[in-house]
Scaffold this active site. Structure first.
Site, PDB file in Angstrom:
ATOM      1  N   ASP A  81       0.843  -1.200   0.000  1.00 26.03           N
ATOM      2  CA  ASP A  81       0.000   0.000   0.000  1.00 26.03           C
ATOM      3  C   ASP A  81       0.879   1.251   0.000  1.00 26.03           C
ATOM      4  O   ASP A  81       2.085   1.172   0.238  1.00 26.03           O
ATOM      5  CB  ASP A  81      -0.974   0.006   1.187  1.00 26.03           C
ATOM      6  CG  ASP A  81      -0.287  -0.222   2.536  1.00 26.03           C
ATOM      7  OD1 ASP A  81       0.959  -0.252   2.588  1.00 26.03           O
ATOM      8  OD2 ASP A  81      -0.996  -0.384   3.533  1.00 26.03           O
ATOM      9  N   ASN A 123      -7.650  -1.234  14.298  1.00 27.16           N
ATOM     10  CA  ASN A 123      -9.055  -1.379  13.905  1.00 27.16           C
ATOM     11  C   ASN A 123      -9.263  -2.606  13.006  1.00 27.16           C
ATOM     12  O   ASN A 123     -10.320  -2.777  12.424  1.00 27.16           O
ATOM     13  CB  ASN A 123      -9.545  -0.111  13.186  1.00 27.16           C
ATOM     14  CG  ASN A 123      -8.766   0.172  11.907  1.00 27.16           C
ATOM     15  OD1 ASN A 123      -7.876  -0.589  11.523  1.00 27.16           O
ATOM     16  ND2 ASN A 123      -9.095   1.267  11.246  1.00 27.16           N
TER      17      ASN A 123
END
Ligand code: PGA
Length: 241
Positions: free
Chosen positions: A67, A136
């Site tokens: 990413d 998360n």
């Protein structure tokens, strides 16, 4: 799913590095996907040392970064490219032409996603993808509620992810709000996945991801559906076994 729990940073880093070394020994032209973040820093260092000592040879290895932030220069000190350049590429004997990156400033976002998807396919897929896990539950920049069907795509970074990454930008305002990432479908298409997590703060999310319900609300829970996953934890992050 294989779960390895190590006591201490050194053993953790070494165990992660050895997964890569073993793959390269079996397949010298392996295709490896690379994560950034705090967690794999020590692993990259071990690989650099092993390469220097001729214990592993990256000369035929191909890499894809997982990413990247959008809207910053690729050589910005906070970019994933700069992270990997400094902590990995500069330490090993990878060939420049075998290093693939997502572009942090593409002219056309959609075309950049297609280009990277195509490249992964043309190379024949990724043999081993290194992954961290966000607090998360994100994988790469696939934040909660990302569809499991996504390929390379542009995404909004959550406030939590931006806060967690202040360390590479200095202050929150400078952390980009958008990223580009391999999607969950790309991740699940890799032949093998290696998830790394250390520290007490990751214990709960690791347990929920790997023992809880598989749901797009918690992207890392998708790992339960892959048939070749190795999880490397330190003692503090382990509430699994
Ligand atoms: P970290 O990031 O290694 O810095 O905790 C992991 C991630 O966000 O995937």
């Amino acid at each position: 799913m294989k779960i390895i729990v190590k006591d201490g940073q050194q053993d953790f880093d070494h165990a992660a590095a050895m997964e890569i070394v073993q793959l390269i020994n079996k397949k010298p032209n392996a295709v490896i996907g690379l994560a950034t973040g705090h967690t794999p820093k020590g692993m990259y260092k071990v690989l650099g040392e092993m390469c220097k000592n001729n214990e592993v040879d990256f000369s035929n290895v191909i890499t894809f970064n997982l990413d990247e932030y959008l809207g910053i220069k690729s050589d910005h000190p906070g970019s994933c490219k700069s992270y990997l350049q400094e902590r990995f590429y500069d330490l090993v004997n990878l060939k420049q032409q075998n290093i693939y990156h997502l572009n942090s400033q593409p002219e056309d976002y959609e075309e950049e996603c297609h280009r990277y998807n195509r490249l992964i396919q043309q190379i024949g897929g990724i043999d081993l993808l290194i992954l961290g896990i966000g607090h998360n539950g994100h994988l790469g920049f696939n934040e909660p509620n990302t569809s499991f069907k996504t390929e390379v795509h542009v995404c909004q970074l959550t406030d939590r992810t931006r806060t967690a990454n202040i360390w590479s930008f200095g202050c929150k305002e400078d952390v980009p709000t958008e990223g580009i990432t391999m999607g969950i479908k790309n991740i699940m298409g890799c032949k093998k996945l290696m998830l790394l997590a250390n520290g007490e703060a990751k214990a709960d999310i690791v347990k929920r991801a790997l023992k809880g319900v598989v749901t797009e609300e918690l992207p890392a829970s998708v790992l339960q559906l892959h048939n070749d996953v190795v999880i490397i934890l330190d003692k503090e992050a382990n509430e699994l076994v």
